[in-house]
Enzyme design. Structure first.
Site, PDB file in Angstrom:
ATOM      1  N   SER A 133       0.854  -1.192   0.000  1.00 49.40           N
ATOM      2  CA  SER A 133       0.000   0.000   0.000  1.00 49.40           C
ATOM      3  C   SER A 133       0.880   1.229   0.000  1.00 49.40           C
ATOM      4  O   SER A 133       1.995   1.214   0.551  1.00 49.40           O
ATOM      5  CB  SER A 133      -0.898   0.009   1.238  1.00 49.40           C
ATOM      6  OG  SER A 133      -1.530   1.262   1.404  1.00 49.40           O
ATOM      7  N   TYR A 156      -1.089  -0.289  10.573  1.00 48.23           N
ATOM      8  CA  TYR A 156      -1.151  -0.692   9.163  1.00 48.23           C
ATOM      9  C   TYR A 156       0.030  -0.128   8.376  1.00 48.23           C
ATOM     10  O   TYR A 156       0.636  -0.834   7.556  1.00 48.23           O
ATOM     11  CB  TYR A 156      -2.469  -0.191   8.573  1.00 48.23           C
ATOM     12  CG  TYR A 156      -2.724  -0.570   7.143  1.00 48.23           C
ATOM     13  CD1 TYR A 156      -3.074  -1.871   6.791  1.00 48.23           C
ATOM     14  CD2 TYR A 156      -2.671   0.389   6.132  1.00 48.23           C
ATOM     15  CE1 TYR A 156      -3.344  -2.205   5.469  1.00 48.23           C
ATOM     16  CE2 TYR A 156      -2.943   0.065   4.810  1.00 48.23           C
ATOM     17  CZ  TYR A 156      -3.276  -1.233   4.491  1.00 48.23           C
ATOM     18  OH  TYR A 156      -3.538  -1.568   3.181  1.00 48.23           O
TER      19      TYR A 156
END
Length: 260
Positions: free
Chosen positions: A143, A155
């Site tokens: 990501s 994350y």
């Protein structure tokens, strides 16, 4: 461009929906047989049915990607049913907890396991099959949050680890003729995803985010990520390894969220 994937055999975690299913669709369209791994048997059956129109073999295996023993068995099942493996996609990801001050230390561990940990376990489980095939290609779906600091700290750091894992595995596995790359999508809009939920629940925040952060005035589409992954897995990308390919349409901030 013909990607020469006819006869390739790919395994994809999180392949029953979202980006995983879009990647499977891109691969099947290019001629690859695909094996989907996910937790829900029902979702896997629906995904397999949706891929049937491409006329390529499709198989499924049920496993929680964080249960590494179950994941290894699922990879072996897919390889047996497809007659081997030469392409691997680590697509499962997500977050436990959020920012540092709102999370427990265990949240960081669990988020790492879900992202970089599962990717490492998947690749290790697949390597014996890739050896038999004479090599292959791997893509880890990371990501842009792993590249640019943004909220949901758990994350962000897990995805940063996944990007570095791809670069490191590319060096380690090159003698086995295995290429490894990462793909870092930006914000991708698809049914059931986080951005579709934001668009539904807070359309004003969604429109402001699109207006301020996207030069093209829209979020990405799942198939735009799937096609890039298919290219990286193909022999057309035979001299690409250790790379992190960003698929974000020139996106600015990775998230509409802000630190408190």
């Amino acid at each position: 461009m013909d990607l020469d994937l006819d006869g390739a055999r790919a395994v994809i975690t999180g392949g029953s929906k979202g980006l995983g299913l879009a990647i499977a669709r891109s691969l099947a369209r290019e001629g690859a047989a695909v094996g989907l791994i996910a937790r829900s048997t029902q979702a896997l059956d629906q995904a397999a049915d949706s891929l049937g129109g491409h006329g390529r073999p499709v198989t499924t295996a049920t496993a929680d990607a964080t249960d590494f023993t179950a994941l290894r068995h699922a990879v072996d099942q897919v390889a047996e049913r497809l007659g081997g493996l030469d392409r691997v996609v680590a697509n499962v990801g997500g977050t436990v907890g959020g920012n540092l001050l709102a999370s427990d230390p265990q949240d960081f561990t669990e988020t790492f396991v879900l992202n970089a940990g599962h990717a490492a376990a998947l690749v290790k489980a697949a390597v014996p099959h890739l050896r038999v095939a004479g090599g292959g290609a791997v893509v880890l779906v990371a990501s842009i949050t792993g590249m640019r600091p943004a909220p949901r700290t758990t994350y962000a750091v897990a995805k940063a680890a996944e990007i570095h894992l791809a670069a490191t595995l590319a060096q380690e596995l090159a003698p086995l003729s295995i290429r490894v790359n990462a793909v870092s999508p930006g914000s991708i809009l698809f049914e059931g995803g986080n951005w579709a939920n934001l668009q539904r629940d807070d359309p004003e925040a969604f429109e402001r985010f699109v207006r301020d952060q996207f030069p093209f005035g829209r979020l990405g589409r799942a198939e735009e990520v799937g096609d890039v992954v298919a290219f990286l897995l193909s022999d057309r990308a035979s001299w690409v390894t250790g790379a992190n390919v960003v698929v974000d349409g020139g996106q600015g901030r990775p998230s509409h969220r802000r630190f408190d």
